[in-house]
Design an enzyme around this catalytic site. Structure first.
Site, PDB file in Angstrom:
ATOM      1  CG  ASN A  38      -0.202  -0.027   2.513  1.00  0.00           C
ATOM      2  OD1 ASN A  38       0.450   0.940   2.870  1.00  0.00           O
ATOM      3  ND2 ASN A  38      -0.261  -1.159   3.223  1.00  0.00           N
ATOM      4  CB  ALA A  67       2.340  -0.427  10.570  1.00  0.00           C
ATOM      5  CE  LYS A 108      -8.196  -3.278  14.373  1.00  0.00           C
ATOM      6  NZ  LYS A 108      -7.222  -3.708  13.377  1.00  0.00           N
TER       7      LYS A 108
END
Ligand code: PMT
Length: 398
Positions: free
Chosen positions: A208, A273, A340
């Protein structure tokens, strides 16, 4: 009463040397004591008497002419809370990059352990010369702070890059550096940055557009604030920042493994990231040939979620995730905060020009306490704002 901080102001031989007088005045108005060192060439443009009168301290030029002090470069180096060289010529930048100490100013810079800030000023071609740009990269990687240069009319009559930054900008940057708090001293910080590449065959990958700029800016800012930083970086073209342990990885699996150990010791973990969510199920041994195929199907399997895996067992570590969204930014970010197990989500809208690869970004800070919207700003300024928010939350809740 707190002791007055000292800026050692280095002035080098350039037509913009006269502006160093205004820089000196600006720093004094902001409450700092300024002591000046000039190169011999600088004295061709402005006399030492001017700086002596303005600063009320003797001005150093020669290595051995200060009465009673056989090592003036060491004395001045120890006095500095900030070493500012404005203007900094191409010659001085080259000396700083290569550790050359052949006059009072360059010797003092080498002996000084205080933060170093430079404001370059020179002709456009000198600025863009490969040697100068290589030297600037070296200095930036070592953590030297750089203000400017600006673009505009230069003394030689050319128009271009190389003009000394505005006096106010230099003074503001110096004041910020002088007041920078070491609020992360003693803290371990781990940061993931950049993209991951998932191999398809020996020459192709799924990746990406993350440049790593956001994560690297956070790493530098955390280090400047006193933290011990480990940066786990996917493939980027950025220089390793000086004094920071950088673990280079390629794939999501490698990033997870490289992050485990620093995460276990981290007080703060920041996951900037852009990790590939999927990877090819198998990597072709040789380059896949086009042959007569009019269609190629790749079987993809999910990558581990690094943030989710590590945060599941986070103990006291303060965990910051990012959310890159193209729609319903806040709604998805709030979902990621919970799913998360993060303490804070930095949400950005990547549907336009900001986010991946840009110099600036706009983010929302999403936590259990609510949502804080930040203005568009440089990724360096954002790094500072995000660390402020992290430290405020830690202070308020722990
Ligand atoms: O590198 P730059 O050019 O400066 O660009 C910055 C950025 C756009 C990459 C950055 O601002 C950003 O948004 N980073 C997160 C990108 C992303 O993958 O977002 P996500 O919403 O898919 O992931 C959510 C969070 O989970 C992120 O913290 C991500 O690091 C983490 N994650 C995601 C997938 C995965 N397999 N493992 C993870 O750890």
């Amino acid at each position: 009463m707190t002791e007055q901080k000292t800026v050692v102001l280095g002035v080098t031989g350039c037509i913009a040397a006269y502006k160093a007088c205004e820089v000196l005045r600006g720093l004094q108005k902001a409450g700092y004591q300024v002591k000046v060192i000039m190169t011999k060439h600088a004295t061709e443009f402005v006399g030492p008497t001017t700086f002596h009168a303005l600063s009320q301290f003797p001005v150093g030029v020669e290595m051995f002419d200060e009465a009673g002090d056989p090592v003036p470069h060491i004395t001045r180096a120890k006095e500095a809370d900030l070493f500012l060289i404005a203007p900094a010529t191409a010659n001085m930048i080259a000396k700083l990059a290569h550790g050359i100490a052949d006059d009072l100013l360059s010797s003092t810079a080498l002996a000084c352990t205080a933060p170093l800030m430079i404001a370059p000023a020179m002709n456009e071609h000198m600025w863009h010369d490969t040697a100068t740009q290589d030297n600037m990269r070296t200095l930036r990687a070592r953590g030297v702070q750089v203000v400017g240069p600006a673009t505009g009319y230069l003394a030689c009559g050319d128009h271009g890059d190389g003009k000394l930054a505005e006096v106010d900008e230099i003074v503001a940057a110096a004041c910020e550096a002088l007041e920078r708090q070491l609020d992360l001293a003693g803290k371990n910080v781990v940061i993931t940055a950049g993209p991951t590449y998932e191999a398809i065959d020996p020459v192709r990958f799924i990746g990406n557009r993350s440049s790593g700029k956001s994560g690297y800016a956070l790493a530098r800012e955390a280090q400047l604030r006193g933290a011990k930083v480990t940066l786990v970086a996917g493939p980027t073209s950025l220089e390793d920042p000086y004094g920071i342990e950088v673990r280079h990885v390629t794939s999501a699996n490698e990033m997870l493994e490289a992050t485990r150990e620093p995460f276990a010791a981290a007080d703060i973990a920041i996951f900037t990231a852009a990790v590939a969510d999927f990877r090819p199920e198998s990597v072709a041994e040789g380059k896949i040939k086009k042959g007569g195929k009019d269609r190629l199907e790749l079987e993809l399997v999910p990558n581990p979620d690094i943030l989710k895996t590590l945060a599941a067992d986070k103990g006291d570590t303060f965990v910051v995730g990012y959310a890159a969204e193209t729609q319903n930014v806040l709604q998805y970010a709030k979902g990621k905060l919970v799913s998360k197990n993060a303490d804070l989500i930095v949400a950005n809208d990547v549907s336009g020009t900001l986010g991946f690869g840009s110099a600036d970004n706009k983010v929302w800070l999403v936590s259990q306490e609510g949502v804080v919207e930040l203005d568009v700003m440089s990724k360096e300024a954002l790094a500072s704002a995000i660390l402020d928010a992290i430290m405020d939350t830690i202070d308020a809740t722990r």
